[in-house]
Structures are given as structure tokens and as C-alpha cells.
Design a protein around this motif. Structure first.
Motif, short mmCIF file in Angstrom:
data_model
loop_
_atom_site.label_atom_id
_atom_site.label_comp_id
_atom_site.label_asym_id
_atom_site.label_seq_id
_atom_site.Cartn_x
_atom_site.Cartn_y
_atom_site.Cartn_z
N SER A 57 121.50 81.72 99.20
CA SER A 57 122.16 82.59 98.54
C SER A 57 121.13 83.08 97.45
N ILE A 58 120.01 82.81 97.13
CA ILE A 58 118.87 83.31 95.91
C ILE A 58 117.20 83.33 96.30
N ASP A 59 117.07 84.47 96.25
CA ASP A 59 115.80 84.47 96.98
C ASP A 59 114.63 85.07 95.97
N THR A 60 114.89 84.90 94.16
CA THR A 60 113.91 84.90 93.86
C THR A 60 114.17 84.31 92.45
N PHE A 61 112.67 83.33 91.38
CA PHE A 61 113.05 82.58 90.58
C PHE A 61 114.26 83.10 89.46
N GLU A 62 113.47 84.47 89.26
CA GLU A 62 114.68 85.03 88.86
C GLU A 62 115.87 84.96 88.70
N GLU A 63 116.09 85.20 90.07
CA GLU A 63 117.80 85.24 90.46
C GLU A 63 118.54 83.36 89.67
N PHE A 64 117.77 82.93 90.47
CA PHE A 64 118.18 81.39 90.40
C PHE A 64 118.19 81.29 88.60
N ARG A 65 117.63 81.68 88.07
CA ARG A 65 117.50 81.41 86.51
C ARG A 65 118.48 82.21 85.73
N ASP A 66 119.09 83.02 86.60
CA ASP A 66 119.49 84.04 85.50
C ASP A 66 121.63 83.49 86.36
N ASN A 67 121.43 82.73 87.40
CA ASN A 67 122.93 82.48 87.28
C ASN A 67 122.38 80.46 87.02
N LEU A 68 121.42 80.05 86.54
CA LEU A 68 121.56 78.63 86.57
C LEU A 68 122.25 79.61 84.76
N VAL A 69 121.44 79.61 84.17
CA VAL A 69 121.73 80.41 82.42
C VAL A 69 123.37 80.64 82.65
N GLN A 70 123.64 81.72 83.83
CA GLN A 70 125.36 82.21 83.25
C GLN A 70 126.14 80.49 83.58
N GLN A 71 125.70 80.35 84.19
CA GLN A 71 126.69 78.98 84.70
C GLN A 71 126.80 77.90 83.68
N PHE A 72 125.53 77.82 82.78
CA PHE A 72 125.62 76.62 82.09
C PHE A 72 125.69 77.32 80.85
N MET A 73 125.82 78.59 80.22
CA MET A 73 125.70 79.24 79.30
C MET A 73 126.34 78.78 77.91
N SER A 74 127.24 77.37 77.91
CA SER A 74 127.72 76.91 77.05
C SER A 74 126.61 75.65 76.50
N SER A 75 125.67 75.34 77.11
CA SER A 75 124.92 74.72 76.87
C SER A 75 123.74 75.44 75.85
N ARG A 76 123.57 76.93 76.09
CA ARG A 76 123.13 76.96 75.32
C ARG A 76 123.06 77.27 73.86
N ARG A 77 121.80 77.08 73.38
CA ARG A 77 120.97 76.05 72.19
C ARG A 77 121.58 77.35 70.82
N PRO A 78 122.35 77.54 70.01
CA PRO A 78 122.42 78.92 69.27
C PRO A 78 120.68 79.15 68.26
N ARG A 79 120.32 80.08 68.13
CA ARG A 79 119.04 81.02 67.80
C ARG A 79 119.39 81.17 66.57
N LYS A 80 118.49 80.52 66.43
CA LYS A 80 118.31 81.24 65.36
C LYS A 80 118.01 82.33 64.58
N THR A 81 118.41 83.38 63.18
CA THR A 81 118.04 84.43 62.91
C THR A 81 117.91 84.50 61.23
N ASP A 82 116.81 85.80 60.65
CA ASP A 82 117.02 85.71 59.60
C ASP A 82 117.72 85.39 58.56
N ALA A 83 119.05 86.08 59.57
CA ALA A 83 120.88 85.52 57.89
C ALA A 83 121.27 84.36 58.32
N SER A 84 120.43 83.68 59.32
CA SER A 84 120.49 82.02 58.82
C SER A 84 119.72 81.46 57.29
N LEU A 85 118.70 81.67 58.05
CA LEU A 85 117.80 81.43 56.43
C LEU A 85 118.30 81.96 55.29
#
Length: 126
Positions: A57-85
């Protein structure tokens, strides 16, 4: 070869995949090899998710990456911004040296930080 941390679904999947890809690029790995090797770094919930995928069901590494990230989106570390500084403040019992060190560590986590934004944010927190 440097060790690749395992992904169990509770850590940032993008961090995991970028580490994996970097190590694999040292060995000039093809996209097909990336697809075959990436599941070996999965454990726990991430391994369970992978085992439930339909075969082929997955043909490329990018497809694997997108699926994994979507599945575990809640585990993503919030990205810092200049506003957070800008929101950073020196703690009551924190020395100026300690605050500047903490500020610099946070600033390193802001992608494409404009140096002038960092210079403007520092005095507001001290």
C-alpha cells in the motif's frame, strides 16, 4: 553506523524519520531500501500501526513518511517560533546568565530565525 533511535509512536515522528534518513544517506541508500529498512526502527504502537497496513500500500519513502507523520501527529513536538522567544521571561530566581543560556537554547530551535528578531526578543524577557 550511528544508532537510529526506535520510534514507538510517542516521540516526534519527523525527528525520527530525519535521523533515519540522514543515517541511510551516509550509505547512499535508495528509496526502495529506505522503504524496506524503515520498519525495522518501529516498536510498540508504531510497529502495530505498520503491521496493519495493507501489503504493497506504500510505494515510496515519502508516502511512508507522510503516513507515519499523519498517524502520530499528536506526538509531534511543537515547533518554536520567534513569537515564543518574545514570550520568554526571566524567572524570579534565575540569573541573567542562566536566562540568556535558556534563551539561546530556545532560539536554536526556531527554524530560519531572523537574527534581528532574536535581538529584539532578548531584552523584552530580561
Amino acid at each position: 553506523m550511528p544508532p537510529i533511535p526506535q520510534c514507538d509512536g510517542t516521540s516526534d515522528p519527523i525527528d525520527h524519520l530525519e535521523t533515519f534518513r540522514t543515517v541511510m544517506l551516509l550509505h547512499d541508500a535508495s528509496d526502495g531500501f529506505l522503504c524496506r529498512a524503515s520498519p525495522t526502527t518501529l516498536i510498540g504502537a508504531a510497529r502495530d500501526w505498520y503491521s496493519r497496513l495493507k501489503p504493497s500500500s506504500i510505494d515510496t519513502f515519502e508516502e511512508f513518511r507522510d503516513n507515519l507523520v499523519q498517524q502520530f501527529m499528536s506526538s509531534r513536538r511543537p515547533r518554536k517560533t520567534d513569537a515564543s522567544l518574545m514570550a520568554m521571561r526571566q524567572e524570579n530566581n534565575e540569573s541573567l546568565k542562566a536566562f540568556v543560556g535558556r534563551f539561546n537554547r530556545e532560539a536554536l530551535q526556531v527554524p530560519s530565525l531572523d537574527p534581528s528578531a532574536a535581538m529584539n526578543a532578548l531584552p523584552t524577557g530580561a
